[in-house]
Design an enzyme around this catalytic site. Structure first.
Site, PDB file in Angstrom:
ATOM      1  N   GLU A  37      -1.504   2.390  15.489  1.00  0.00           N
ATOM      2  CA  GLU A  37      -0.421   1.424  15.710  1.00  0.00           C
ATOM      3  C   GLU A  37      -0.252   0.486  14.507  1.00  0.00           C
ATOM      4  O   GLU A  37       0.858   0.028  14.231  1.00  0.00           O
ATOM      5  CB  GLU A  37      -0.711   0.646  17.000  1.00  0.00           C
ATOM      6  N   HIS A  39      -0.505   1.317  11.301  1.00  0.00           N
ATOM      7  CA  HIS A  39       0.388   2.020  10.357  1.00  0.00           C
ATOM      8  C   HIS A  39       1.822   2.029  10.898  1.00  0.00           C
ATOM      9  O   HIS A  39       2.780   1.832  10.151  1.00  0.00           O
ATOM     10  CB  HIS A  39      -0.039   3.479  10.189  1.00  0.00           C
ATOM     11  N   GLN A  63     -10.940   6.944  -4.264  1.00  0.00           N
ATOM     12  CA  GLN A  63     -11.280   5.618  -3.742  1.00  0.00           C
ATOM     13  C   GLN A  63     -12.483   5.645  -2.804  1.00  0.00           C
ATOM     14  O   GLN A  63     -12.822   4.630  -2.205  1.00  0.00           O
ATOM     15  CB  GLN A  63     -10.067   4.962  -3.083  1.00  0.00           C
ATOM     16  N   GLU A 150      -2.229  -6.653   6.154  1.00  0.00           N
ATOM     17  CA  GLU A 150      -3.137  -7.725   5.736  1.00  0.00           C
ATOM     18  C   GLU A 150      -4.585  -7.412   6.103  1.00  0.00           C
ATOM     19  O   GLU A 150      -5.499  -8.090   5.653  1.00  0.00           O
ATOM     20  CB  GLU A 150      -2.713  -9.045   6.387  1.00  0.00           C
ATOM     21  N   GLN A 155      -7.214  -5.437  -0.934  1.00  0.00           N
ATOM     22  CA  GLN A 155      -6.349  -4.358  -1.440  1.00  0.00           C
ATOM     23  C   GLN A 155      -4.928  -4.892  -1.700  1.00  0.00           C
ATOM     24  O   GLN A 155      -4.293  -4.578  -2.711  1.00  0.00           O
ATOM     25  CB  GLN A 155      -6.310  -3.218  -0.429  1.00  0.00           C
ATOM     26  N   VAL A 178      -2.780  -5.539  12.926  1.00  0.00           N
ATOM     27  CA  VAL A 178      -2.531  -5.213  14.342  1.00  0.00           C
ATOM     28  C   VAL A 178      -3.887  -5.023  15.011  1.00  0.00           C
ATOM     29  O   VAL A 178      -4.773  -4.366  14.460  1.00  0.00           O
ATOM     30  CB  VAL A 178      -1.666  -3.937  14.471  1.00  0.00           C
ATOM     31  N   SER A 187      -8.104   0.391  12.895  1.00  0.00           N
ATOM     32  CA  SER A 187      -8.575   1.053  11.682  1.00  0.00           C
ATOM     33  C   SER A 187      -8.789   2.525  11.990  1.00  0.00           C
ATOM     34  O   SER A 187      -9.194   2.880  13.109  1.00  0.00           O
ATOM     35  CB  SER A 187      -9.907   0.432  11.248  1.00  0.00           C
ATOM     36  N   SER A 188      -8.529   3.361  10.993  1.00  0.00           N
ATOM     37  CA  SER A 188      -8.771   4.801  11.178  1.00  0.00           C
ATOM     38  C   SER A 188     -10.251   5.066  11.413  1.00  0.00           C
ATOM     39  O   SER A 188     -10.631   6.109  11.926  1.00  0.00           O
ATOM     40  CB  SER A 188      -8.307   5.567   9.944  1.00  0.00           C
ATOM     41  N   ARG A 189     -11.096   4.126  11.018  1.00  0.00           N
ATOM     42  CA  ARG A 189     -12.536   4.320  11.184  1.00  0.00           C
ATOM     43  C   ARG A 189     -13.007   4.045  12.615  1.00  0.00           C
ATOM     44  O   ARG A 189     -14.117   4.436  12.985  1.00  0.00           O
ATOM     45  CB  ARG A 189     -13.306   3.418  10.220  1.00  0.00           C
TER      46      ARG A 189
HETATM   47  O1  PAF Z   1      -4.956   1.523   2.769  1.00  0.00           O
HETATM   48  C1  PAF Z   1      -5.020   2.758   2.611  1.00  0.00           C
HETATM   49  O2  PAF Z   1      -4.909   3.532   3.537  1.00  0.00           O
HETATM   50  C2  PAF Z   1      -5.254   3.311   1.198  1.00  0.00           C
HETATM   51  O3  PAF Z   1      -6.125   2.501   0.486  1.00  0.00           O
HETATM   52  C3  PAF Z   1      -3.951   3.536   0.429  1.00  0.00           C
HETATM   53  C4  PAF Z   1      -3.224   2.238   0.133  1.00  0.00           C
HETATM   54  C5  PAF Z   1      -3.039   4.475   1.194  1.00  0.00           C
HETATM   55  C6  PAF Z   1      -4.252   4.199  -0.924  1.00  0.00           C
HETATM   56  O4  PAF Z   1      -4.858   5.449  -0.759  1.00  0.00           O
END
Ligand code: PAF
Length: 284
Positions: A37, A39, A63, A150, A155, A178, A187-189
Site C-alpha cells: 500500500e 508504493h 544497493q 518518507e 534515501q 504509510v 515495507s517489502s521486508r
Molecule cells: O526505495 C526503493 O525501493 C529503492 O531504493 C529504489 C529507489 C527503487 C532504487 O532501487
C-alpha cells in the site's frame, strides 16, 4: 485491464516521446517491486499530479551489501502488475538487467554528506547503488516528477541532493509513510517476519512516536534516546543499529531538538532489519 510492461530503454523512450508530442507530463515511481500500500500511495500521488505514470521495477543488485539479502528479496512481478492495473498506472517498466547495467558498466553516482551515517554507516555502498540506479531511471524515463516515500528518509535526501547537484530536470515529491493499522511502517521486508516478530514489530513505531513527543516538549535528547533504545530492545528487537535525531532539512546530527527534526531508527527483529522515522515538531 492490465498494465503494459516495457523491458527496454528503446521501447520506453518511444512511448515517452509520443507523450511529449501530446504535451503530457510524466511521473515516475521507482520501486524494487513486492508492491504494498505504501508504493500504491505513491502511484496515486503520481496519478493525481501528472498525466502519465511510469512505475519502475528493478531489484537493484548494486544497493545490496549482502548477497543473502539480495537473494531473499521478494520478486513478485506478476502480482505487482495486477495491483497496478486497477489504479490506472500507464506503464510498468521492468527492464532486463542489461538495460540498466550493460557489460563493462563502469559508472557510479556517489553523493557525499547526506549518504554518510545512519543507513550509510551500516550498509557499505548502499547509497552509491541507490544514487546510480535512480539517476539512470530518471534519465531513461525522462520524467518530470519522481515520487518517493518518507519512510526511506535518508534515501529521499540523497535523491534530492543528486538532482540538485547534477541539475537533473525532475522534481522530487516526498509522500508520507504509510502504516499498518497497528502503526508498523509498510515495507517489502515485513513479509519476512514470523508471526511472533510481526506482533512485536509495531513497537518500533510506538516508541519513536512517544520519544518524538518528549523531544518536542524539550526533554533531554540523550536521555530520551537511551530510554527509547532500551524500550525497542525490551519489545523483542535483538539490536538497535542506530537511533538518532537529525535535522529535517539537511540531516545534520542534533544534540538538542531546537529546529524541525526527524528521529530515525534501524533495528533488527530476528533476521529482519526494519527502519522507520518520525517527525519531531519544534515546540520549545
Ligand atoms: O526505495 C526503493 O525501493 C529503492 O531504493 C529504489 C529507489 C527503487 C532504487 O532501487
Amino acid at each position: 485491464m492490465s498494465v503494459p510492461i516495457i523491458r527496454t530503454v528503446a521501447d520506453l523512450r518511444r512511448v515517452v516521446t509520443g507523450w511529449r508530442q501530446e504535451n503530457l507530463t510524466v511521473g515516475v515511481v521507482p520501486t524494487m517491486g513486492a508492491l504494498h500500500e505504501g508504493h500504491l500511495s505513491l502511484v496515486r500521488a503520481a496519478l493525481e499530479k501528472t498525466d502519465r505514470v511510469i512505475v519502475t521495477l528493478f531489484v537493484n543488485p548494486k544497493q545490496f551489501n549482502n548477497a543473502a539479502d539480495l537473494a531473499a528479496y521478494p520478486r513478485t512481478e506478476h502480482e505487482d502488475a495486477a495491483k497496478l492495473a486497477p489504479l490506472g498506472a500507464h506503464i510498468l517498466y521492468a527492464p532486463d538487467g542489461g538495460e540498466i547495467y550493460p557489460e563493462s558498466f563502469a559508472t557510479t553516482v556517489s553523493v557525499s554528506g547526506v549518504s554518510k551515517g545512519l543507513c550509510g554507516a551500516h550498509r557499505a555502498g548502499h547509497f552509491d547503488g541507490v544514487a546510480t540506479i535512480v539517476t539512470k531511471l530518471f534519465l531513461q524515463t525522462g520524467a518530470d516528477f519522481a515520487f518517493f516515500g518518507e519512510k526511506d528518509f535518508q534515501q529521499l535526501h540523497v535523491v534530492r541532493r543528486l538532482v540538485r547537484d547534477l541539475d537533473l530536470p525532475i522534481d522530487v515529491i516526498a509522500c508520507p509513510t504509510v502504516r499498518e493499522d497497528d502503526g508498523l511502517a509498510m515495507s517489502s521486508r515485513n513479509v519476512r517476519l514470523s508471526a511472533a516478530e510481526r506482533q512485536a514489530a509495531p513497537k518500533l513505531a510506538e516508541v519513536l512516536f512517544a520519544a518524538a513527543k518528549q523531544l518536542s516538549v524539550g526533554d533531554r535528547v540523550e536521555k530520551v534516546l537511551a530510554e527509547a533504545s532500551k524500550a525497542i530492545r525490551a519489545a523483542g528487537y535483538s539490536s538497535v543499529e542506530y537511533l538518532e535525531l537529525r535535522a529535517e532539512d539537511d540531516l545534520s546530527p542534533l544534540n538538542v531538538a531546537d529546529r524541525p527534526a526527524r528521529l530515525l531508527a534501524a533495528a533488527w527483529l530476528g533476521e529482519t532489519r526494519l527502519i522507520d522515522n518520525v517527525e519531531v515538531v519544534h515546540n520549545v
